[in-house]
Design a protein around this motif. Structure first.
Motif, mmCIF file in Angstrom:
data_model
loop_
_atom_site.group_PDB
_atom_site.id
_atom_site.type_symbol
_atom_site.label_atom_id
_atom_site.label_comp_id
_atom_site.label_asym_id
_atom_site.label_seq_id
_atom_site.Cartn_x
_atom_site.Cartn_y
_atom_site.Cartn_z
ATOM 1 N N LEU A 38 0.822 -1.222 0.000
ATOM 2 C CA LEU A 38 0.000 0.000 0.000
ATOM 3 C C LEU A 38 0.850 1.264 0.000
ATOM 4 O O LEU A 38 0.393 2.325 -0.444
ATOM 5 C CB LEU A 38 -0.966 -0.024 1.193
ATOM 6 C CG LEU A 38 -2.167 -0.954 0.968
ATOM 7 C CD1 LEU A 38 -2.809 -1.365 2.291
ATOM 8 C CD2 LEU A 38 -3.201 -0.253 0.075
ATOM 9 N N ILE A 39 2.083 1.170 0.445
ATOM 10 C CA ILE A 39 2.986 2.335 0.408
ATOM 11 C C ILE A 39 3.286 2.689 -1.060
ATOM 12 O O ILE A 39 3.184 3.857 -1.462
ATOM 13 C CB ILE A 39 4.285 2.008 1.181
ATOM 14 C CG1 ILE A 39 3.959 1.833 2.669
ATOM 15 C CG2 ILE A 39 5.343 3.077 0.958
ATOM 16 C CD1 ILE A 39 5.109 1.288 3.500
ATOM 17 N N ILE A 40 3.616 1.676 -1.853
ATOM 18 C CA ILE A 40 3.920 1.906 -3.276
ATOM 19 C C ILE A 40 2.643 2.227 -4.045
ATOM 20 O O ILE A 40 2.608 3.127 -4.897
ATOM 21 C CB ILE A 40 4.632 0.652 -3.857
ATOM 22 C CG1 ILE A 40 6.020 0.514 -3.212
ATOM 23 C CG2 ILE A 40 4.743 0.724 -5.382
ATOM 24 C CD1 ILE A 40 6.955 1.704 -3.451
ATOM 25 N N ALA A 67 -8.165 -11.735 7.213
ATOM 26 C CA ALA A 67 -8.398 -10.865 6.056
ATOM 27 C C ALA A 67 -9.774 -10.222 6.209
ATOM 28 O O ALA A 67 -10.771 -10.919 6.453
ATOM 29 C CB ALA A 67 -8.323 -11.683 4.767
ATOM 30 N N THR A 68 -9.799 -8.904 6.026
ATOM 31 C CA THR A 68 -11.059 -8.147 6.168
ATOM 32 C C THR A 68 -12.170 -8.766 5.316
ATOM 33 O O THR A 68 -13.309 -8.940 5.776
ATOM 34 C CB THR A 68 -10.806 -6.682 5.742
ATOM 35 O OG1 THR A 68 -9.760 -6.152 6.557
ATOM 36 C CG2 THR A 68 -12.039 -5.827 5.884
ATOM 37 N N ALA A 69 -11.838 -9.107 4.050
ATOM 38 C CA ALA A 69 -12.855 -9.619 3.124
ATOM 39 C C ALA A 69 -13.465 -10.933 3.637
ATOM 40 O O ALA A 69 -14.644 -11.212 3.402
ATOM 41 C CB ALA A 69 -12.248 -9.823 1.750
ATOM 42 N N GLY A 96 -1.877 -1.048 7.248
ATOM 43 C CA GLY A 96 -1.627 -0.842 5.819
ATOM 44 C C GLY A 96 -2.263 0.456 5.345
ATOM 45 O O GLY A 96 -1.645 1.234 4.602
ATOM 46 N N SER A 97 -3.480 0.713 5.785
ATOM 47 C CA SER A 97 -4.176 1.956 5.405
ATOM 48 C C SER A 97 -3.442 3.161 5.971
ATOM 49 O O SER A 97 -3.315 4.201 5.313
ATOM 50 C CB SER A 97 -5.609 1.945 5.955
ATOM 51 O OG SER A 97 -6.286 0.788 5.545
ATOM 52 N N SER A 98 -2.962 3.027 7.192
ATOM 53 C CA SER A 98 -2.238 4.125 7.829
ATOM 54 C C SER A 98 -0.945 4.404 7.081
ATOM 55 O O SER A 98 -0.569 5.571 6.849
ATOM 56 C CB SER A 98 -1.955 3.752 9.287
ATOM 57 O OG SER A 98 -1.297 4.793 9.957
ATOM 58 N N MET A 147 0.030 -7.089 10.948
ATOM 59 C CA MET A 147 -0.805 -7.059 9.736
ATOM 60 C C MET A 147 -2.011 -7.966 9.934
ATOM 61 O O MET A 147 -1.934 -8.995 10.597
ATOM 62 C CB MET A 147 0.007 -7.519 8.538
ATOM 63 C CG MET A 147 1.303 -6.750 8.417
ATOM 64 S SD MET A 147 1.893 -6.523 6.749
ATOM 65 C CE MET A 147 2.110 -8.133 6.168
ATOM 66 N N GLY A 148 -3.123 -7.596 9.303
ATOM 67 C CA GLY A 148 -4.341 -8.394 9.443
ATOM 68 C C GLY A 148 -4.850 -8.414 10.870
ATOM 69 O O GLY A 148 -5.436 -9.381 11.334
ATOM 70 N N GLY A 149 -4.618 -7.293 11.563
ATOM 71 C CA GLY A 149 -5.002 -7.233 12.979
ATOM 72 C C GLY A 149 -6.197 -6.344 13.251
ATOM 73 O O GLY A 149 -6.625 -6.212 14.391
ATOM 74 N N GLY A 150 -6.719 -5.668 12.210
ATOM 75 C CA GLY A 150 -7.835 -4.746 12.453
ATOM 76 C C GLY A 150 -7.361 -3.417 13.020
ATOM 77 O O GLY A 150 -8.163 -2.608 13.478
ATOM 78 N N LEU A 151 -6.024 -3.174 12.961
ATOM 79 C CA LEU A 151 -5.474 -1.914 13.470
ATOM 80 C C LEU A 151 -5.256 -0.905 12.345
ATOM 81 O O LEU A 151 -4.830 0.222 12.591
ATOM 82 C CB LEU A 151 -4.141 -2.168 14.198
ATOM 83 C CG LEU A 151 -4.224 -3.056 15.435
ATOM 84 C CD1 LEU A 151 -2.821 -3.357 15.970
ATOM 85 C CD2 LEU A 151 -5.066 -2.405 16.530
HETATM 86 N N1 LIG Z 1 2.267 -1.409 4.115
HETATM 87 C C1 LIG Z 1 1.458 -2.409 4.467
HETATM 88 N N2 LIG Z 1 1.317 -2.723 5.773
HETATM 89 C C2 LIG Z 1 0.476 -3.710 6.150
HETATM 90 N N3 LIG Z 1 -0.237 -4.471 5.303
HETATM 91 C C3 LIG Z 1 -0.146 -4.200 3.991
HETATM 92 C C4 LIG Z 1 0.707 -3.170 3.542
HETATM 93 N N4 LIG Z 1 0.596 -3.140 2.213
HETATM 94 C C5 LIG Z 1 -0.277 -4.099 1.865
HETATM 95 N N5 LIG Z 1 -0.733 -4.747 2.934
HETATM 96 C C6 LIG Z 1 -1.740 -5.837 2.912
HETATM 97 O O1 LIG Z 1 -2.909 -5.358 3.586
HETATM 98 C C7 LIG Z 1 -3.428 -6.340 4.483
HETATM 99 C C8 LIG Z 1 -4.180 -5.656 5.620
HETATM 100 O O2 LIG Z 1 -3.226 -5.036 6.432
HETATM 101 P P1 LIG Z 1 -3.551 -4.118 7.693
HETATM 102 O O3 LIG Z 1 -4.083 -2.803 7.253
HETATM 103 O O4 LIG Z 1 -2.307 -4.038 8.516
HETATM 104 O O5 LIG Z 1 -4.622 -4.929 8.483
HETATM 105 P P2 LIG Z 1 -6.151 -4.686 8.794
HETATM 106 O O6 LIG Z 1 -6.870 -4.390 7.477
HETATM 107 O O7 LIG Z 1 -6.593 -5.952 9.427
HETATM 108 O O8 LIG Z 1 -6.226 -3.525 9.738
HETATM 109 C C9 LIG Z 1 -2.184 -7.128 4.911
HETATM 110 O O9 LIG Z 1 -2.510 -8.429 5.310
HETATM 111 C C10 LIG Z 1 -1.314 -7.091 3.659
HETATM 112 O O10 LIG Z 1 -1.612 -8.188 2.817
#
Ligand SMILES: Nc1ncnc2c1ncn2[C@@H]1O[C@H](COP(=O)(O)OP(=O)(O)O)[C@@H](O)[C@H]1O
Ligand SMILES: C[C@@](CO)(OP(=O)(O)O)[C@H](O)COP(=O)(O)OP(=O)(O)OC[C@H]1O[C@@H](n2ccc(N)nc2=O)[C@H](O)[C@@H]1O
Length: 282
Positions: free
Chosen positions: A68-70, A183-185, A110-112, A103-107
């Motif tokens: 998500l950074i790229i 995974a959220t989905a 990735g969006s942040s 990752m995948g923790g609901g925190l």
């Molecule tokens: N920079 C990133 N950091 C974390 N996850 C990322 C990132 N880029 C892509 N992802 C993908 O996004 C998914 C959701 O990540 P994250 O936002 O950390 O969890 P959640 O949606 O449970 O809060 C990860 O499992 C990973 O596959």
């Protein structure tokens, strides 16, 4: 080196989360209360001699271009080229990240990270884009990205992108990450998910005990999470954040959170203590 500072990329908690329906595009309408916490990834942006954008930190499970950074950097370039066909960034960037958020923790880690990248590049490249424009760009990357650009704790509706700032008591939280990524989905597609909460006014929601509609489904699918919530709830209000897998216990003091943490000593979980913050410093 154009910038040695750490750009913080904090986590969020969903203090409550209600699903009020499913839309034709498959997304769900929500009513949720976002609270940031002072537990963050740190991103670093270093100037390159060419015009490439490279993530220099390896993610074992996420390919470079899917990160998500790229994706957010590329989305920003696309936006700029739509208004100026010959747009070129003034310089390329190497990005590194000190990743603390599971990752995948609901925190929302990735969006942040996506939101922090948009904010940082807007500033470093001196693009002059407004917060609402950055939020629009961010929304294309994920429903949770706009809140991290907004930067204020907020009540959210729509798919989580219609935001109204709201001050909530900045409590202490024990956040526990069970040994599972969700995974959220997967949760939004679960047949058992409650999707028919009645839409309520914010004042009613704030005075009704907080709940998360994803929690019964997640607890049924993951017995470890069910067990942790049962045990921690004996000592402090404990709920799931987002679609999990993290849970959080709400405490009035740091000491209370530290005492609670002792109940998990030696268990197969990662946990940390963090304080709620209503306004992000950028
Ligand atoms: N920079 C990133 N950091 C974390 N996850 C990322 C990132 N880029 C892509 N992802 C993908 O996004 C998914 C959701 O990540 P994250 O936002 O950390 O969890 P959640 O949606 O449970 O809060 C990860 O499992 C990973 O596959
Ligand atoms: C549930 C929440 C609550 O804050 O958080 P997380 O548990 O992911 O952290 C968010 O709405 C997640 O936002 P985000 O993680 O950005 O979701 P997206 O990438 O846009 O969507 C991932 C998938 O979740 C589903 N989805 C997401 C948001 C929403 N309002 N309805 C949905 O149905 C869709 O199936 C989509 O394909």
């Amino acid at each position: 080196m154009c910038d040695k500072r750490a750009w913080l990329s904090p986590a969020k908690l969903n203090l409550f989360l209600y699903i009020t329906g499913r839309r034709a595009d498959g997304y769900h309408n929500l009513q949720t209360l976002f609270q940031f916490i002072d537990y963050s990834d740190s991103l670093y942006f270093d100037r390159r001699q060419d015009d490439k954008i490279c993530l220099q930190t390896e993610f074992t499970l996420v390919p470079h271009d899917d990160n998500l950074i790229i994706k957010s950097a590329n989305m920003l370039l696309t936006y700029m080229r739509q208004s100026q066909a010959d747009f070129r960034p003034p310089f390329g960037i190497d990005i590194t990240i000190d990743k603390k958020l599971p990752m995948g923790g609901g925190l929302g880690g990735g969006s942040s990270n996506a939101a922090t990248t948009l904010i940082a590049l807007n500033q470093l490249w001196q693009l002059g884009l407004s917060t609402p424009v950055l939020m629009q760009i961010g929304q294309k990357l994920g429903a949770d990205v706009p809140i991290f650009i907004f930067g204020l704790s907020a009540f959210a509706q729509g798919i989580g992108d219609e935001l109204v700032a709201i001050d909530v008591p900045e409590k202490w939280y024990l956040v526990v990450k069970p040994n599972v990524e969700i995974a959220t989905a997967k949760i939004f597609n679960a047949p058992s998910l409650k999707r028919d909460s009645v839409t309520r006014r914010i004042d009613e929601l704030l005075t009704t005990p907080f709940n998360n509609d994803c929690e019964p489904t997640v607890r049924a699918l993951y017995p470890q999470i069910d067990d942790l919530i049962n045990r921690l709830s004996q000592f402090a209000p404990t709920r799931l954040t987002g679609t999990g897998s993290c849970i959080f216990s709400e405490c009035n003091t740091q000491e209370q959170a530290m005492q609670l943490q002792q109940h998990l000593a030696g268990e197969d979980v990662v946990c940390f203590i963090a304080k709620g913050i209503n306004q992000l410093c950028r």
